[in-house]
Motif scaffolding. Structure first.
Motif, PDB file in Angstrom:
ATOM      1  N   HIS A 249       0.827  -1.204   0.000  1.00 18.01           N
ATOM      2  CA  HIS A 249       0.000   0.000   0.000  1.00 18.01           C
ATOM      3  C   HIS A 249       0.863   1.255   0.000  1.00 18.01           C
ATOM      4  N   VAL A 250       0.437   2.263  -0.782  1.00 18.60           N
ATOM      5  CA  VAL A 250       1.150   3.547  -0.761  1.00 18.60           C
ATOM      6  C   VAL A 250       0.924   4.216   0.591  1.00 18.60           C
ATOM      7  N   ARG A 251       1.723   5.217   0.880  1.00 22.28           N
ATOM      8  CA  ARG A 251       1.577   5.938   2.145  1.00 22.28           C
ATOM      9  C   ARG A 251       0.298   6.780   2.110  1.00 22.28           C
ATOM     10  N   LEU A 252      -0.557   6.557   3.084  1.00 24.23           N
ATOM     11  CA  LEU A 252      -1.793   7.335   3.179  1.00 24.23           C
ATOM     12  C   LEU A 252      -1.455   8.774   3.551  1.00 24.23           C
ATOM     13  N   GLU A 253      -2.149   9.728   2.920  1.00 19.57           N
ATOM     14  CA  GLU A 253      -1.899  11.145   3.177  1.00 19.57           C
ATOM     15  C   GLU A 253      -2.938  11.759   4.113  1.00 19.57           C
ATOM     16  N   HIS A 254      -4.164  11.221   4.089  1.00 14.89           N
ATOM     17  CA  HIS A 254      -5.242  11.846   4.860  1.00 14.89           C
ATOM     18  C   HIS A 254      -6.242  10.781   5.282  1.00 14.89           C
ATOM     19  N   LEU A 255      -6.471  10.669   6.578  1.00 12.96           N
ATOM     20  CA  LEU A 255      -7.475   9.760   7.115  1.00 12.96           C
ATOM     21  C   LEU A 255      -8.392  10.555   8.024  1.00 12.96           C
ATOM     22  N   ARG A 256      -9.675  10.622   7.636  1.00 16.05           N
ATOM     23  CA  ARG A 256     -10.665  11.334   8.454  1.00 16.05           C
ATOM     24  C   ARG A 256     -11.603  10.314   9.084  1.00 16.05           C
ATOM     25  N   ILE A 257     -11.841  10.478  10.382  1.00 17.88           N
ATOM     26  CA  ILE A 257     -12.712   9.566  11.118  1.00 17.88           C
ATOM     27  C   ILE A 257     -13.765  10.389  11.855  1.00 17.88           C
ATOM     28  N   ASP A 258     -15.024  10.104  11.587  1.00 19.35           N
ATOM     29  CA  ASP A 258     -16.129  10.766  12.276  1.00 19.35           C
ATOM     30  C   ASP A 258     -16.629   9.860  13.399  1.00 19.35           C
ATOM     31  N   VAL A 259     -16.552  10.362  14.619  1.00 23.00           N
ATOM     32  CA  VAL A 259     -17.011   9.606  15.795  1.00 23.00           C
ATOM     33  C   VAL A 259     -18.317  10.244  16.239  1.00 23.00           C
ATOM     34  N   VAL A 260     -19.435   9.591  15.903  1.00 18.50           N
ATOM     35  CA  VAL A 260     -20.747  10.222  16.052  1.00 18.50           C
ATOM     36  C   VAL A 260     -21.674   9.349  16.880  1.00 18.50           C
ATOM     37  N   SER A 261     -22.427   9.995  17.758  1.00 18.09           N
ATOM     38  CA  SER A 261     -23.464   9.315  18.530  1.00 18.09           C
ATOM     39  C   SER A 261     -24.729  10.149  18.464  1.00 18.09           C
ATOM     40  N   GLU A 262     -25.813   9.526  18.006  1.00 14.38           N
ATOM     41  CA  GLU A 262     -27.091  10.237  17.914  1.00 14.38           C
ATOM     42  C   GLU A 262     -27.883  10.161  19.221  1.00 14.38           C
ATOM     43  N   ASN A 263     -27.788   9.028  19.909  1.00 12.48           N
ATOM     44  CA  ASN A 263     -28.540   8.818  21.147  1.00 12.48           C
ATOM     45  C   ASN A 263     -27.576   8.443  22.266  1.00 12.48           C
ATOM     46  N   PRO A 264     -27.518   9.230  23.342  1.00  9.19           N
ATOM     47  CA  PRO A 264     -26.566   8.947  24.425  1.00  9.19           C
ATOM     48  C   PRO A 264     -26.775   7.560  25.015  1.00  9.19           C
ATOM     49  N   GLY A 265     -25.647   6.848  25.132  1.00  7.61           N
ATOM     50  CA  GLY A 265     -25.684   5.534  25.756  1.00  7.61           C
ATOM     51  C   GLY A 265     -26.127   4.410  24.853  1.00  7.61           C
ATOM     52  N   GLN A 266     -26.520   4.706  23.610  1.00  6.00           N
ATOM     53  CA  GLN A 266     -27.036   3.673  22.724  1.00  6.00           C
ATOM     54  C   GLN A 266     -25.962   3.100  21.795  1.00  6.00           C
ATOM     55  N   THR A 267     -24.813   3.769  21.692  1.00  9.25           N
ATOM     56  CA  THR A 267     -23.771   3.346  20.760  1.00  9.25           C
ATOM     57  C   THR A 267     -22.559   2.824  21.523  1.00  9.25           C
ATOM     58  N   HIS A 268     -22.084   1.649  21.124  1.00  7.18           N
ATOM     59  CA  HIS A 268     -20.879   1.082  21.731  1.00  7.18           C
ATOM     60  C   HIS A 268     -19.675   1.433  20.867  1.00  7.18           C
ATOM     61  N   PHE A 269     -18.642   1.984  21.495  1.00  5.79           N
ATOM     62  CA  PHE A 269     -17.421   2.347  20.783  1.00  5.79           C
ATOM     63  C   PHE A 269     -16.285   1.421  21.190  1.00  5.79           C
ATOM     64  N   HIS A 270     -15.755   0.722  20.191  1.00  5.94           N
ATOM     65  CA  HIS A 270     -14.682  -0.230  20.444  1.00  5.94           C
ATOM     66  C   HIS A 270     -13.344   0.505  20.590  1.00  5.94           C
ATOM     67  N   THR A 271     -12.336  -0.217  20.984  1.00  2.00           N
ATOM     68  CA  THR A 271     -10.998   0.351  21.185  1.00  2.00           C
ATOM     69  C   THR A 271     -10.044  -0.174  20.122  1.00  2.00           C
ATOM     70  N   ILE A 272      -9.273   0.726  19.537  1.00  2.00           N
ATOM     71  CA  ILE A 272      -8.228   0.342  18.573  1.00  2.00           C
ATOM     72  C   ILE A 272      -6.920   0.151  19.335  1.00  2.00           C
ATOM     73  N   GLN A 273      -6.232  -0.950  19.045  1.00  2.00           N
ATOM     74  CA  GLN A 273      -4.988  -1.262  19.750  1.00  2.00           C
ATOM     75  C   GLN A 273      -3.880  -0.262  19.403  1.00  2.00           C
ATOM     76  N   LYS A 274      -3.075   0.073  20.382  1.00  2.00           N
ATOM     77  CA  LYS A 274      -1.958   0.989  20.158  1.00  2.00           C
ATOM     78  C   LYS A 274      -0.986   0.430  19.127  1.00  2.00           C
ATOM     79  N   SER A 275      -0.783  -0.878  19.124  1.00  2.00           N
ATOM     80  CA  SER A 275       0.145  -1.487  18.168  1.00  2.00           C
ATOM     81  C   SER A 275      -0.308  -1.273  16.723  1.00  2.00           C
ATOM     82  N   SER A 276      -1.633  -1.219  16.506  1.00  2.00           N
ATOM     83  CA  SER A 276      -2.148  -0.976  15.157  1.00  2.00           C
ATOM     84  C   SER A 276      -1.865   0.458  14.727  1.00  2.00           C
TER      85      SER A 276
END
Length: 428
Positions: A249-276
């Motif tokens: 893979h070529v070197r990525l130049e731009h990665l945008r991530i939207d972290v959105v919750s519409e209803n409080p407490g209804q969305t589970h957010f996983h954890t990305i490992q530091k090694s990744s």
């Protein structure tokens, strides 16, 4: 002798005046008889490119030469369809008859196409109908832009996918695809990859609920030339980061991530490992990692627990002092920080910590927050002239024993090396 000299001078003057008058008449006559229809077609082409479609169509009726330019392929390589319902939008729509003519005569010339639609289902259906007819074109860029939600999400999924697949199959050379807020799904992404894997460089697909982490992973596994990617956090995974970090893979130049919750407490957010994250940054050390957070305070727990390589952070809802304190400890690559709201607890310690730890910080914006004038001056002093953008609402700054609001702009200006004043309204 003197009288003769005067007569000679008078005659010379009269002759000069007559000559100037002749030249002026010749110039005026030339300007009046200039044949605009015989302008070079390259010049007319450049003018036409700046005209709205309707004006362009009217201009094409001036003469045969202009009409020939109107039908030149170069004029139709880049085009934006504006599809709006008069009852629901103030935007000017592309006339249906002109759309028919464009599809009939120029569909095989289109390369850079975008659709700007309003929130109505009718406009989204019209866009899909046009997409379904682009069977003879080879698009390089496609953008589906909703000026207001829901638009494409209101359509039957099968209808939208069928229209989009026509473009994916026939283009073969798509390099840029913007399909935010659409019902695109995993099977359609597989069709995209099967036909455009060698050319795709930009993919923006935030708020696409029918796409799974496996679907976006398929894109990363096959499209090794991908340089820009935008997606929602639920599609981000350790496997995706590792795929983007592979040697192929070529070197990525731009990665945008939207972290959105519409209803409080209804969305589970996983954890990305530091090694990744570490593997990703080793492969693409100059990547811009942009994260937009629209969460409620109690939902921030999985984030900023260890170092992440974010360069741009935007908090669209209220964020706690604790979270901002963790940002200073875990985001050493931070370049830009925008906090729309925090509450009524001063952010003095948090700002100082960010200034100490985030050595690349060059832009900051604070909305409904509070910072003492002394702490703010210290923050600016620590960051110095590298702060190219400092957007702070006047209400954010709390006068203290050391500085008043009248004094602070002089002190901040001194450390920035330029004149600075607090904002009267947000500029981000």
């Amino acid at each position: 002798m003197k009288r003769g000299g005067r007569d000679s001078d008078r005659n010379s003057s009269e002759e000069g005046t007559t000559e100037k008058s002749k030249k002026l008449r010749t110039t005026n006559e030339h300007s009046q008889t200039c044949d605009w229809g015989n302008l070079l077609q390259d010049i007319i082409l450049q003018v036409f490119k700046y005209l709205p479609l309707l004006d362009r169509a009217h201009a094409s009726q001036v003469c045969r030469n202009w009409n020939q330019v109107f039908h030149m392929p170069d004029l139709w390589r880049c085009f934006e369809f504006e599809l709006n319902q008069p009852a629901t939008s103030y935007l000017k729509a592309t006339h249906p008859e002109l759309i028919k003519q464009i599809i009939k005569r120029h569909s095989n010339h289109l390369q850079y196409v975008s659709f700007k639609v309003d929130s109505s289902k009718e406009s989204a259906e019209a866009a899909c109908d046009i997409l379904s007819q682009l069977v003879n074109c080879s698009l390089k860029t496609l953008g589906l832009i909703s000026t207001a939600r829901p638009s494409f999400m209101d359509l039957p999924k099968s209808h939208f996918i069928s229209a989009l697949t026509v473009v994916f199959v026939n283009s073969k050379s798509l390099s840029s695809l913007k399909i935010d807020d659409t019902p695109v799904d995993d099977p359609s992404l597989k069709v995209l990859v099967a036909n455009n894997s060698d050319t795709l460089k930009l993919l923006k697909m935030s708020s696409c609920p029918h796409v799974s982490p496996a679907g976006i992973l398929c894109v990363a596994d096959q499209c090794h030339g991908l340089r820009e990617l935008a997606l929602n956090y639920h599609l981000l995974s350790d496997e995706l980061l590792l795929a983007l970090s592979s040697e192929k893979h070529v070197r990525l130049e731009h990665l945008r991530i939207d972290v959105v919750s519409e209803n409080p407490g209804q969305t589970h957010f996983h954890t990305i490992q530091k090694s990744s994250w570490d593997a990703f940054i080793r492969h693409s050390p100059k990547v811009n990692l942009v994260m937009y957070f629209f969460l409620y305070e109690e939902e921030f727990d999985p984030f900023f627990r260890y170092e992440i390589p974010a360069t741009h952070l935007y908090f669209g809802r209220s964020v706690s002092k604790d979270v901002l304190g963790r940002v200073g400890m875990t985001c050493p690559r931070l370049v830009e920080l925008v906090v729309c709201a925090n509450g009524l607890r001063p952010l003095d310690e948090e700002l100082i910590r960010i200034a100490e730890r985030c050595k690349n910080l060059s832009a900051i914006g604070l909305g409904e927050c509070e910072v003492s004038c002394s702490a703010f001056v210290e923050f600016v002093k620590m960051c110095g002239g590298r702060l190219s953008q400092l957007s702070i609402m006047e209400e954010v700054l709390i006068p203290d024993q050391k500085y008043s609001l009248e004094q602070i702009h002089w002190e901040v200006s001194k450390h920035l090396g330029r004149v600075w004043f607090p904002d009267m309204m947000p500029t981000w």
